[in-house]
Motif scaffolding. Structure first.
Motif, mmCIF file in Angstrom:
data_model
loop_
_atom_site.group_PDB
_atom_site.id
_atom_site.type_symbol
_atom_site.label_atom_id
_atom_site.label_comp_id
_atom_site.label_asym_id
_atom_site.label_seq_id
_atom_site.Cartn_x
_atom_site.Cartn_y
_atom_site.Cartn_z
ATOM 1 N N PHE A 57 13.302 -18.093 13.477
ATOM 2 C CA PHE A 57 12.262 -18.161 12.457
ATOM 3 C C PHE A 57 12.885 -17.860 11.102
ATOM 4 N N ALA A 58 12.602 -18.723 10.143
ATOM 5 C CA ALA A 58 13.222 -18.632 8.823
ATOM 6 C C ALA A 58 12.354 -17.825 7.870
ATOM 7 N N GLU A 59 12.899 -17.512 6.723
ATOM 8 C CA GLU A 59 12.126 -16.819 5.692
ATOM 9 C C GLU A 59 10.867 -17.615 5.375
ATOM 10 N N PRO A 60 9.762 -16.928 5.110
ATOM 11 C CA PRO A 60 9.674 -15.500 4.762
ATOM 12 C C PRO A 60 9.677 -14.528 5.945
ATOM 13 N N ILE A 61 9.802 -15.020 7.192
ATOM 14 C CA ILE A 61 9.877 -14.109 8.336
ATOM 15 C C ILE A 61 11.259 -13.455 8.354
ATOM 16 N N THR A 62 11.286 -12.138 8.353
ATOM 17 C CA THR A 62 12.567 -11.418 8.392
ATOM 18 C C THR A 62 12.727 -10.579 9.655
ATOM 19 N N HIS A 63 11.617 -10.219 10.315
ATOM 20 C CA HIS A 63 11.677 -9.386 11.512
ATOM 21 C C HIS A 63 10.700 -9.939 12.549
ATOM 22 N N VAL A 64 11.151 -9.981 13.796
ATOM 23 C CA VAL A 64 10.322 -10.444 14.910
ATOM 24 C C VAL A 64 10.419 -9.417 16.027
ATOM 25 N N TYR A 65 9.265 -8.927 16.491
ATOM 26 C CA TYR A 65 9.215 -7.974 17.604
ATOM 27 C C TYR A 65 8.675 -8.675 18.844
ATOM 28 N N ALA A 76 3.906 5.168 29.135
ATOM 29 C CA ALA A 76 5.255 4.801 29.549
ATOM 30 C C ALA A 76 6.193 4.973 28.376
ATOM 31 N N SER A 77 7.455 5.061 28.676
ATOM 32 C CA SER A 77 8.475 5.125 27.638
ATOM 33 C C SER A 77 8.612 3.748 26.986
ATOM 34 N N ILE A 78 8.609 3.735 25.667
ATOM 35 C CA ILE A 78 8.717 2.495 24.908
ATOM 36 C C ILE A 78 10.063 2.479 24.191
ATOM 37 N N ASP A 79 10.816 1.410 24.373
ATOM 38 C CA ASP A 79 12.086 1.265 23.670
ATOM 39 C C ASP A 79 11.848 0.760 22.251
ATOM 40 N N ARG A 80 12.896 0.304 21.596
ATOM 41 C CA ARG A 80 12.776 -0.160 20.214
ATOM 42 C C ARG A 80 13.152 -1.641 20.145
ATOM 43 N N PRO A 81 12.591 -2.360 19.188
ATOM 44 C CA PRO A 81 13.026 -3.746 18.972
ATOM 45 C C PRO A 81 14.508 -3.790 18.598
ATOM 46 N N ASP A 82 15.114 -4.944 18.824
ATOM 47 C CA ASP A 82 16.527 -5.089 18.490
ATOM 48 C C ASP A 82 16.769 -4.847 17.002
ATOM 49 N N ARG A 83 15.884 -5.353 16.177
ATOM 50 C CA ARG A 83 16.007 -5.168 14.724
ATOM 51 C C ARG A 83 14.666 -4.671 14.206
ATOM 52 N N GLU A 84 14.626 -3.420 13.868
ATOM 53 C CA GLU A 84 13.362 -2.759 13.517
ATOM 54 C C GLU A 84 13.168 -2.728 12.006
ATOM 55 N N HIS A 85 11.955 -3.048 11.586
ATOM 56 C CA HIS A 85 11.621 -2.979 10.158
ATOM 57 C C HIS A 85 11.409 -1.519 9.779
ATOM 58 N N PRO A 86 12.045 -1.043 8.709
ATOM 59 C CA PRO A 86 11.901 0.377 8.347
ATOM 60 C C PRO A 86 10.472 0.781 8.018
ATOM 61 N N LYS A 87 9.637 -0.184 7.614
ATOM 62 C CA LYS A 87 8.243 0.135 7.300
ATOM 63 C C LYS A 87 7.327 -0.020 8.510
#
Length: 239
Positions: free
Chosen positions: A23-31, A88-99
């Motif tokens: 996915f291209a800009e303006p999308i920068t993060h995908v969970y 349940a325990s939840i992991d983190r996305p590969d690339r997490e948005h700081p906000k």
């Protein structure tokens, strides 16, 4: 080792299909909570995803404070933890948005849409088992899309060249879900999901309909979503 639940296998196949998409800009993060919140999503389908179900309620995609945190559609933390009894325990996305950090069941913010939908189910049916004896809730698209600012982007706002392969994967997952659950009705929660269901489920013999979306972006929903949902379900002969 027992075979995974059929809906877990559907989710795993869908997660693998969408992993290959870009996915291209303006999308920068995908969970993709089907991956990092797989344990909680697995609890949801194991506990409540038994076939057959009379009605499948179909949402659009995860909200950043709902399924993105808990792995459950419309997954407001309080409703998932305290009413459904899922934790349940939840992991983190590969690339997490700081906000938009994923803190799972420690997320301090609730999801309005989830509180409204599951709150209605709790008030109308009492125990979750009573609601899920007739209904199941799923999302059409498993992904959360965000801009650099952290703003949420819904799948219908993606350009056609990105929507087409995404819809193909999600359509197949929806068909697989319907073939397993064998619902009489598939109801879109909002117009987008209703339109996608109508296209994806042609020829499968299910009745299609719609209920209003409980989003706080909807003025009508803010004036009393539960009453609107009840009216739509009555008019379609479901309640």
């Amino acid at each position: 080792m027992p075979e995974p639940h059929p809906l877990t296998m559907v989710a795993d196949r869908l997660a693998e299909c969408v992993r290959a998409l870009s996915f291209a800009e303006p999308i920068t993060h995908v969970y993709n909570p089907l991956v990092y919140a797989r344990a909680a999503h697995g609890q949801y389908v194991e506990r409540f995803g038994c076939a057959p179900r009379e009605v499948l309620l179909l949402g659009m995609n995860p909200g950043p404070f709902g399924m993105a945190q808990t792995g459950v559609p419309f997954g407001d933390v309080g409703m998932v933890r305290d009413w459904m009894g899922i934790r349940a325990s939840i992991d983190r996305p590969d690339r997490e948005h700081p906000k938009r950090p994923v803190t799972g069941f420690d997320c301090p913010r609730g999801e309005v849409s989830g509180r409204r939908l599951w709150g209605w189910a709790r008030e109308r049916f009492g125990a979750p088992e009573s609601f899920f004896a007739r209904f199941y809730v799923a999302n059409y698209c498993p992904l959360v899309f965000m801009r650099e600012s952290g703003a949420n982007v819904t799948p219908d706002k993606l350009p056609e060249n990105e929507r087409t392969p995404l819809n193909a994967a999600c359509d197949q997952a929806l068909r697989d879900t319907v073939e397993y659950l064998k619902p009489q009705w598939v109801l879109g929660v909002g117009g987008f999901a209703a339109r996608r269901a109508a296209e994806a489920l042609q020829g499968l013999g299910v009745k299609l309909g719609q209920i209003p979306h409980p989003s706080p972006a909807s003025p009508a929903a803010n004036r009393g979503w539960a009453a609107l949902a009840e009216k739509a379900l009555r008019e379609q002969g479901i309640l």
